[in-house]
Motif scaffolding. Structure first.
Motif, PDB file in Angstrom:
ATOM      1  N   SER A 195      -0.871   5.198  -5.596  1.00 32.44           N
ATOM      2  CA  SER A 195      -1.207   4.982  -4.187  1.00 32.44           C
ATOM      3  C   SER A 195      -2.366   3.996  -4.114  1.00 32.44           C
ATOM      4  CB  SER A 195      -1.598   6.294  -3.496  1.00 32.44           C
ATOM      5  OG  SER A 195      -2.760   6.850  -4.081  1.00 32.44           O
ATOM      6  N   SER A 196      -2.560   3.416  -2.951  1.00 31.97           N
ATOM      7  CA  SER A 196      -3.651   2.464  -2.751  1.00 31.97           C
ATOM      8  C   SER A 196      -4.278   2.678  -1.378  1.00 31.97           C
ATOM      9  CB  SER A 196      -3.137   1.022  -2.852  1.00 31.97           C
ATOM     10  OG  SER A 196      -4.168   0.104  -2.561  1.00 31.97           O
ATOM     11  N   ARG A 222      -1.752  11.171 -10.903  1.00 34.23           N
ATOM     12  CA  ARG A 222      -2.033  10.459  -9.660  1.00 34.23           C
ATOM     13  C   ARG A 222      -3.063   9.353  -9.905  1.00 34.23           C
ATOM     14  NH1 ARG A 222      -1.958  15.933  -8.386  1.00 34.23           N
ATOM     15  NH2 ARG A 222      -0.135  16.560  -7.138  1.00 34.23           N
ATOM     16  N   ALA A 240       0.815  -1.214   0.000  1.00 36.95           N
ATOM     17  CA  ALA A 240       0.000   0.000   0.000  1.00 36.95           C
ATOM     18  C   ALA A 240       0.850   1.267   0.000  1.00 36.95           C
ATOM     19  CB  ALA A 240      -0.935  -0.003   1.211  1.00 36.95           C
ATOM     20  N   MET A 241       2.163   1.104  -0.011  1.00 39.59           N
ATOM     21  CA  MET A 241       3.047   2.269   0.011  1.00 39.59           C
ATOM     22  C   MET A 241       2.935   3.040  -1.300  1.00 39.59           C
ATOM     23  SD  MET A 241       6.457   0.618   1.752  1.00 39.59           S
ATOM     24  CE  MET A 241       7.383   2.147   1.552  1.00 39.59           C
ATOM     25  N   ARG A 242       3.051   4.344  -1.217  1.00 48.40           N
ATOM     26  CA  ARG A 242       3.051   5.166  -2.425  1.00 48.40           C
ATOM     27  C   ARG A 242       4.333   4.918  -3.214  1.00 48.40           C
ATOM     28  NH1 ARG A 242      -0.711   9.408  -2.257  1.00 48.40           N
ATOM     29  NH2 ARG A 242      -1.812   9.539  -0.262  1.00 48.40           N
ATOM     30  N   SER A 243       4.206   4.938  -4.513  1.00 48.56           N
ATOM     31  CA  SER A 243       5.387   4.766  -5.349  1.00 48.56           C
ATOM     32  C   SER A 243       5.264   5.630  -6.587  1.00 48.56           C
ATOM     33  CB  SER A 243       5.570   3.298  -5.742  1.00 48.56           C
ATOM     34  OG  SER A 243       4.450   2.836  -6.472  1.00 48.56           O
ATOM     35  N   SER A 244       6.385   5.908  -7.199  1.00 44.29           N
ATOM     36  CA  SER A 244       6.429   6.747  -8.389  1.00 44.29           C
ATOM     37  C   SER A 244       7.023   5.941  -9.532  1.00 44.29           C
ATOM     38  CB  SER A 244       7.272   7.994  -8.125  1.00 44.29           C
ATOM     39  OG  SER A 244       7.331   8.818  -9.261  1.00 44.29           O
ATOM     40  N   GLU A 271       2.130   8.685 -10.189  1.00 51.49           N
ATOM     41  CA  GLU A 271       2.216   8.618  -8.735  1.00 51.49           C
ATOM     42  C   GLU A 271       1.125   7.655  -8.270  1.00 51.49           C
ATOM     43  OE1 GLU A 271       4.534   9.924  -7.045  1.00 51.49           O
ATOM     44  OE2 GLU A 271       5.423  11.247  -8.556  1.00 51.49           O
ATOM     45  N   VAL A 326      -4.996   6.104  -8.091  1.00 50.86           N
ATOM     46  CA  VAL A 326      -5.307   5.486  -6.807  1.00 50.86           C
ATOM     47  C   VAL A 326      -6.125   4.218  -7.028  1.00 50.86           C
ATOM     48  CG1 VAL A 326      -7.452   6.821  -6.442  1.00 50.86           C
ATOM     49  CG2 VAL A 326      -6.208   5.888  -4.475  1.00 50.86           C
TER      50      VAL A 326
END
Length: 261
Positions: free
Chosen positions: A101-102, A60, A46-50, A99, A62
């Protein structure tokens, strides 16, 4: 000579015995399915990653939904459906850094989407939202119509916030090797009904709908490698199949936000 009445009684007894026997088999298979060892959720997914070149403007993306949206079954964000979608978008027509995210949570049902939508709207507004949910609605007792209504409500909230939404409908349970026949066929029937209701509700709420069972079910049925060790969650290959199926709809949503050249 056997009379008509006797034939009728024999037929009735046979049907009852078959029904009881079938119910016993399904109950036993359900118990066996619950006792299986399934892949565990890893919150690192669930970590944000680019993804993409650092100098490009961000897009972005999600993910919302259940374990499949989180990526249970793989160990790296890059192997999740979101990670693979982000890579395809960064390499393809969007020409942007993605970008990712989850806010997805393993075990979630459609009724849990309201909380996830609230989390998704905290901070910078996502440019595109992808929703994958329904598997737990199929395996739990509940009305499919209620689950579809919750999904529609979530799509309307996201759409109302100006976020294009892509919904991948319930996958083909007939391809899941975690369940033996006839339970697999019964759940396959339930999953198809769930997908139809989801498509109607999400489409009415303004989402772009992708029928994952129709697009990818045959691949999952033919190739056991599309599932991870538990026979239930997708593997990296399975998530790749889903990512390619979802890509055109996500690109369509990205175009709405002006990300395609």
């Amino acid at each position: 000579m056997i009379t008509i009445k006797r034939l009728a009684r024999m037929a009735t007894v046979t049907v009852i015995a078959g029904t009881v026997g079938g119910a016993a088999v399904l109950a036993a298979q359900a118990v066996a399915a619950r006792s299986r060892s399934y892949a565990k959720p890893d919150m690192r997914l669930a970590m944000r990653s680019s993804v993409g070149a650092a100098g490009k403007p961000p897009m972005r993306l999600v993910l919302l939904g259940d374990a499949t949206a989180l990526g249970v079954g793989v160990d790296r964000v890059a192997d999740t459906v979101g990670g693979q979608l982000a890579a395809l978008l960064a390499e393809g027509a969007t020409g942007r850094r993605v970008e990712l995210s989850s806010v997805a949570v393993a075990g979630s049902r459609s009724a849990d989407l309201a909380t996830q939508v609230a989390r998704a709207l905290v901070g910078p507004v996502p440019d595109v939202a992808v929703v994958l949910v329904g598997t737990n609605d199929v395996t739990h007792v509940g009305r499919g119509a209620d689950a579809a209504e919750h999904l529609g409500d979530a799509c309307r909230r996201l759409h109302g916030a100006g976020i294009p939404v892509v919904v991948g409908t319930c996958p083909d349970f007939g391809a899941l090797r975690a369940f033996a026949p006839p339970l697999r066929q019964l759940l396959g029937w339930r999953s198809r009904g769930m997908a139809r209701r989801q498509a109607a509700a999400a489409g009415a709420a303004g989402a772009v709908v992708v029928d994952l069972a129709a697009r990818t079910g045959a691949v999952f049925r033919a190739d056991a490698g599309t599932l991870c060790h538990d026979g239930f969650h997708p593997s990296a290959d399975g998530y790749r199949v889903w990512a390619h199926a979802l890509l055109p709809a996500v690109e369509e949503a990205a175009a709405v936000r002006g990300f395609l050249h």
